[in-house]
Design a protein around this motif. Structure first.
Motif, PDB file in Angstrom:
ATOM      1  N   LYS A 143      32.390  -1.279  -9.853  1.00 29.57           N
ATOM      2  CA  LYS A 143      31.320  -0.281  -9.903  1.00 29.57           C
ATOM      3  C   LYS A 143      31.892   1.133  -9.891  1.00 29.57           C
ATOM      4  O   LYS A 143      31.434   2.006 -10.626  1.00 29.57           O
ATOM      5  N   GLY A 144      32.897   1.361  -9.049  1.00 24.40           N
ATOM      6  CA  GLY A 144      33.515   2.684  -8.974  1.00 24.40           C
ATOM      7  C   GLY A 144      34.214   3.073 -10.259  1.00 24.40           C
ATOM      8  O   GLY A 144      34.146   4.226 -10.697  1.00 24.40           O
ATOM      9  N   VAL A 145      34.877   2.110 -10.874  1.00 27.41           N
ATOM     10  CA  VAL A 145      35.539   2.367 -12.166  1.00 27.41           C
ATOM     11  C   VAL A 145      34.492   2.715 -13.210  1.00 27.41           C
ATOM     12  O   VAL A 145      34.619   3.701 -13.948  1.00 27.41           O
ATOM     13  N   ALA A 146      33.434   1.905 -13.293  1.00 26.48           N
ATOM     14  CA  ALA A 146      32.388   2.119 -14.299  1.00 26.48           C
ATOM     15  C   ALA A 146      31.727   3.488 -14.144  1.00 26.48           C
ATOM     16  O   ALA A 146      31.510   4.202 -15.130  1.00 26.48           O
ATOM     17  N   ALA A 147      31.423   3.858 -12.917  1.00 26.70           N
ATOM     18  CA  ALA A 147      30.786   5.153 -12.677  1.00 26.70           C
ATOM     19  C   ALA A 147      31.699   6.295 -13.109  1.00 26.70           C
ATOM     20  O   ALA A 147      31.267   7.250 -13.765  1.00 26.70           O
ATOM     21  N   ALA A 148      32.978   6.201 -12.774  1.00 28.48           N
ATOM     22  CA  ALA A 148      33.927   7.253 -13.134  1.00 28.48           C
ATOM     23  C   ALA A 148      34.151   7.346 -14.642  1.00 28.48           C
ATOM     24  O   ALA A 148      34.446   8.421 -15.165  1.00 28.48           O
ATOM     25  N   LEU A 149      33.989   6.230 -15.331  1.00 30.88           N
ATOM     26  CA  LEU A 149      34.127   6.235 -16.793  1.00 30.88           C
ATOM     27  C   LEU A 149      32.862   6.734 -17.477  1.00 30.88           C
ATOM     28  O   LEU A 149      32.821   6.847 -18.703  1.00 30.88           O
ATOM     29  N   GLY A 150      31.824   7.011 -16.704  1.00 36.07           N
ATOM     30  CA  GLY A 150      30.585   7.529 -17.267  1.00 36.07           C
ATOM     31  C   GLY A 150      29.721   6.472 -17.928  1.00 36.07           C
ATOM     32  O   GLY A 150      28.902   6.789 -18.788  1.00 36.07           O
ATOM     33  N   LEU A 151      29.890   5.224 -17.515  1.00 35.75           N
ATOM     34  CA  LEU A 151      29.084   4.146 -18.086  1.00 35.75           C
ATOM     35  C   LEU A 151      27.711   4.153 -17.424  1.00 35.75           C
ATOM     36  O   LEU A 151      27.613   4.261 -16.203  1.00 35.75           O
ATOM     37  N   LYS A 152      26.675   4.045 -18.216  1.00 39.36           N
ATOM     38  CA  LYS A 152      25.313   4.206 -17.707  1.00 39.36           C
ATOM     39  C   LYS A 152      24.870   3.077 -16.803  1.00 39.36           C
ATOM     40  O   LYS A 152      24.208   3.287 -15.809  1.00 39.36           O
ATOM     41  N   SER A 153      25.203   1.852 -17.132  1.00 36.56           N
ATOM     42  CA  SER A 153      24.806   0.709 -16.307  1.00 36.56           C
ATOM     43  C   SER A 153      25.808   0.523 -15.177  1.00 36.56           C
ATOM     44  O   SER A 153      27.001   0.706 -15.364  1.00 36.56           O
TER      45      SER A 153
END
Length: 157
Positions: free
Chosen positions: A46-56
């Protein structure tokens, strides 16, 4: 092979660590995440996804086996093979993932696919301690994963 250990004392620390680590991801990386249920593997994703700017926001992929999150800069594949054995993982599309230079593969419970993916990978073992504490033991296998291990250690400081 290089090794290191990082401590995390809370869910928030794990999210922040993953967010700082995400800055080192360019595409083409493979990260194996191991540990018992509740150890922080999906929190890290989740932390990786958020930092990559992924919406979901990623959730456990246990029931769908694989989820893809993408934007114009990258594709994140979150794989969770908790319920599978080695002979049950065919037809998940690994070849296509590996051909995509923007693909980042984060695989929970990865042992069934270990021999299907390239040797160059970062392995993260989430080891529960007292309370919310955990140790994340790191092993890198190759040039790309060596750089990721170093980036993760820097992110922890």
């Amino acid at each position: 092979m290089k090794t290191a250990e990082i401590a995390s004392h809370s869910r928030e620390e794990t999210l922040a660590l993953a967010g700082r680590f995400a800055r080192a991801l360019k595409g083409g990386e493979i990260v194996f995440l191991r540990g018992p249920i509740g150890a922080g593997k999906t929190v890290f994703v989740k932390g990786v996804a958020a930092a990559l700017g992924l919406k979901s926001s990623p959730t456990s992929a246990s029931f769908s086996l694989m989820k893809e999150y993408k934007n114009k800069h990258c594709r994140l594949f979150h794989i969770d093979l908790f319920r599978l054995e080695e002979g049950e993982v065919f037809n998940l599309g690994f070849e296509e993932m590996l051909e995509d230079d923007k693909a980042i593969i984060l695989a929970e419970w990865p042992d069934p696919i270990r021999h299907m993916l390239p040797e160059d990978r970062l392995e993260m073992d989430f080891i529960l301690q007292e309370g919310d504490d955990r140790v994340i033991a790191l092993k890198s296998f190759g040039r790309v994963s060596d750089a990721l291990l170093e980036a993760l250690c820097k992110a922890a400081n």
